[in-house]
Design an enzyme around this catalytic site. Structure first.
Site, PDB file in Angstrom:
ATOM      1  N   GLY A   1       0.909  -1.133   0.190  1.00  0.00           N
ATOM      2  CA  GLY A   1       0.113  -0.041   0.137  1.00  0.00           C
ATOM      3  C   GLY A   1       1.009   1.094  -0.093  1.00  0.00           C
TER       4      GLY A   1
ATOM      5  N   PHE B   1      -7.654  -1.596  -4.899  1.00  0.00           N
ATOM      6  CA  PHE B   1      -8.258  -0.592  -4.394  1.00  0.00           C
ATOM      7  C   PHE B   1      -8.063   0.617  -5.606  1.00  0.00           C
ATOM      8  CE2 PHE B   1      -6.392  -1.787  -0.095  1.00  0.00           C
ATOM      9  CZ  PHE B   1      -7.372  -2.673   0.188  1.00  0.00           C
TER      10      PHE B   1
ATOM     11  N   PRO C   1       2.035  15.096  -3.878  1.00  0.00           N
ATOM     12  CA  PRO C   1       1.273  16.416  -3.452  1.00  0.00           C
ATOM     13  C   PRO C   1       0.168  16.721  -4.022  1.00  0.00           C
ATOM     14  CG  PRO C   1       3.849  16.647  -3.586  1.00  0.00           C
ATOM     15  CD  PRO C   1       3.509  15.372  -4.354  1.00  0.00           C
TER      16      PRO C   1
ATOM     17  N   GLU D   1      -2.134  14.889  -5.482  1.00  0.00           N
ATOM     18  CA  GLU D   1      -2.995  13.984  -5.077  1.00  0.00           C
ATOM     19  C   GLU D   1      -3.604  14.189  -3.638  1.00  0.00           C
ATOM     20  OE1 GLU D   1      -3.659   8.969  -4.184  1.00  0.00           O
ATOM     21  OE2 GLU D   1      -1.879   9.861  -5.238  1.00  0.00           O
TER      22      GLU D   1
ATOM     23  N   ARG E   1     -35.434  21.285  13.501  1.00  0.00           N
ATOM     24  CA  ARG E   1     -35.654  20.145  14.349  1.00  0.00           C
ATOM     25  C   ARG E   1     -35.880  20.716  16.048  1.00  0.00           C
ATOM     26  NH1 ARG E   1     -37.836  15.290  15.215  1.00  0.00           N
ATOM     27  NH2 ARG E   1     -36.724  14.094  16.646  1.00  0.00           N
TER      28      ARG E   1
ATOM     29  N   GLN F   1     -27.333  25.342  24.600  1.00  0.00           N
ATOM     30  CA  GLN F   1     -26.039  25.816  24.682  1.00  0.00           C
ATOM     31  C   GLN F   1     -24.970  24.491  24.060  1.00  0.00           C
ATOM     32  OE1 GLN F   1     -23.886  26.485  28.348  1.00  0.00           O
ATOM     33  NE2 GLN F   1     -23.855  28.474  27.643  1.00  0.00           N
TER      34      GLN F   1
ATOM     35  N   GLN G   1     -24.076  12.858  14.954  1.00  0.00           N
ATOM     36  CA  GLN G   1     -24.678  12.955  16.319  1.00  0.00           C
ATOM     37  C   GLN G   1     -25.477  14.160  16.596  1.00  0.00           C
ATOM     38  OE1 GLN G   1     -23.552  10.525  18.318  1.00  0.00           O
ATOM     39  NE2 GLN G   1     -24.593  11.146  20.463  1.00  0.00           N
TER      40      GLN G   1
ATOM     41  N   THR H   1      -2.034   6.880   4.944  1.00  0.00           N
ATOM     42  CA  THR H   1      -2.675   7.033   6.158  1.00  0.00           C
ATOM     43  C   THR H   1      -2.230   8.252   6.794  1.00  0.00           C
ATOM     44  OG1 THR H   1      -1.208   5.663   7.195  1.00  0.00           O
ATOM     45  CG2 THR H   1      -2.790   4.518   6.181  1.00  0.00           C
TER      46      THR H   1
ATOM     47  N   GLU I   1      -1.210   8.016   9.763  1.00  0.00           N
ATOM     48  CA  GLU I   1       0.147   7.845  10.341  1.00  0.00           C
ATOM     49  C   GLU I   1       1.340   8.057   9.511  1.00  0.00           C
ATOM     50  OE1 GLU I   1      -3.355   6.429  12.587  1.00  0.00           O
ATOM     51  OE2 GLU I   1      -2.797   5.980  10.458  1.00  0.00           O
TER      52      GLU I   1
END
Length: 380
Positions: free
Chosen positions: A132, A157, A241, A243, A269, A280, A337, A366, A368
């Site tokens: 990868g 991929f 760069p 990409e 809502r 708040q 959420q 990634t 990382e």
């Protein structure tokens, strides 16, 4: 927020892009999600609208314009229209640099007109089942036999994998030389020995035709070599760069769309007799998201201007990619959420944006790996 990086020409282009997505893409989003790919007709209409290959010289169907602000506008208007992803980013943000910057005049005559008008959909094949982020670990080979390369291997991929007509393949032309033995070879998908595997079953981005590709003794003329032989790794590194800039553009645009949807939802809502946005805790969440998104937008805009000036470094692009994709995920998760149970329903656009966003922290390197690149640039 005030941005100030766009000219009147850019705003006119924005109107064209928005009209295309509103008319040709948004109405078909559910259909394309079910099909697992967009229609070829949409690609041709994008080409007709001038939304493909503008970097190509005019004699090959483009406009001869290298300005990443146009790329940014296409991404922003795709999200603001509520359209699902159509792989224009692969074509414009990634492949244009290779086909315009590295191809010979003969190759440009062959490929660029179709690239710009939507007849030729492109993809780039780097990742493999066992390789990868570590490009030096690829196993696909391209053996020189007379005036041809014979390609064997497997890729995975691959975005635009099902629709692509031309695949730029990273392959070992000198298997014993590690990263110094990689070349880039363009493969027309009509060639004997080329085949497509299954459409990969992804968590999100259902309309993006991500696939496995197989090469079994695929013969390609040496004239399909893109760039220099055994310099493919360096060509890839030089173009990464752009990409990552594209991924960051998607991140900010998707987060902006999610925040717009959530802000409107928070006004409409009601709970306990009042709009949920007036509580708040929710008002603070909305304020935090807006501020973080505004900061990310400024960061992105400055990197776009640096890219236009040829000054965006690999380390800066890596930092931009990890930061914006992490902010994107934070905002998307919070937006879902705030929608409560409805956010988990696929009929709500925020649900699609949420599941589509998770991969942004993975592809293109990634988070990382991006942090490691930045750390190394600091001397560690």
């Amino acid at each position: 927020m005030r941005r100030g990086i766009f000219t009147e020409e850019h705003e006119q282009f924005r109107e064209t892009a928005r009209a295309f997505f509103d008319k040709e893409c948004a109405p078909h989003s559910e259909e394309w999600e079910r099909a697992g790919k967009v229609s070829r007709d949409a690609w041709r209409k994008a080409g007709k609208a001038g939304l493909l290959g503008w970097e190509a010289p005019e004699e090959y169907g483009g406009l001869g314009i290298r300005d990443y602000r146009f790329n940014m506008i296409v991404s922003e208007e795709m999200f603001q229209s509520g359209s699902v992803g159509i792989g224009l980013g692969v074509q414009n943000d990634i492949m244009a640099a290779y086909l315009v910057g590295l191809c010979t005049e003969e190759q440009k005559r062959r490929w660029l007109p179709g690239f710009a008008n939507g007849d030729i959909v492109t993809s780039i094949a780097m990742s493999e089942p066992a390789a990868g982020s570590d490009l030096a670990g690829i196993k696909t080979t391209a053996k020189r036999v007379g005036d041809h390369y014979v390609i064997n291997g497997q890729k995975t991929f691959i975005s635009n994998g099902l629709l692509s007509d031309l695949v730029l393949v990273a392959a070992k032309t000198d298997p014993g030389a590690g990263r110094k033995g990689i070349s880039l070879i363009a493969v027309e998908t009509t060639r004997p020995g080329f085949s497509r595997g299954r459409k990969l079953d992804k968590i999100g981005q259902w309309s993006a035709d991500t696939a496995e590709l197989f090469f079994g003794d695929v013969e390609v003329p040496v004239e399909n070599l893109v760039g220099e032989e055994n310099r493919g790794f360096y060509h890839l590194v030089a173009n990464l760069p752009s990409e990552r800039l594209g991924i960051a553009t998607y991140a900010v645009a998707a987060a902006r769309r999610a925040l717009d949807l959530t802000t409107e939802y928070a006004r409409e809502r009601r709970a306990f007799g009042q709009p949920i946005g007036t509580f708040q805790v929710n008002r603070h969440f909305l304020a935090e998201m807006k501020t973080k998104l505004d900061v990310a937008t400024v960061y992105l805009d400055q990197c776009v201007l640096a890219a236009n000036a040829g000054e965006l470094t690999a380390q800066e692009a890596a930092g931009l990619k990890w930061w914006t994709s992490e902010i994107q995920w934070e905002i998307l998760d919070r937006c879902l959420q705030l929608h409560g149970g409805y956010g988990y329903m696929n009929e709500y656009e925020v649900a699609r944006l949420w599941r589509d966003s998770r991969v942004q922290r993975l592809y293109g390197g990634t988070t990382e790996i991006m942090k490691d690149l930045v750390g190394r640039s600091m001397g560690f």
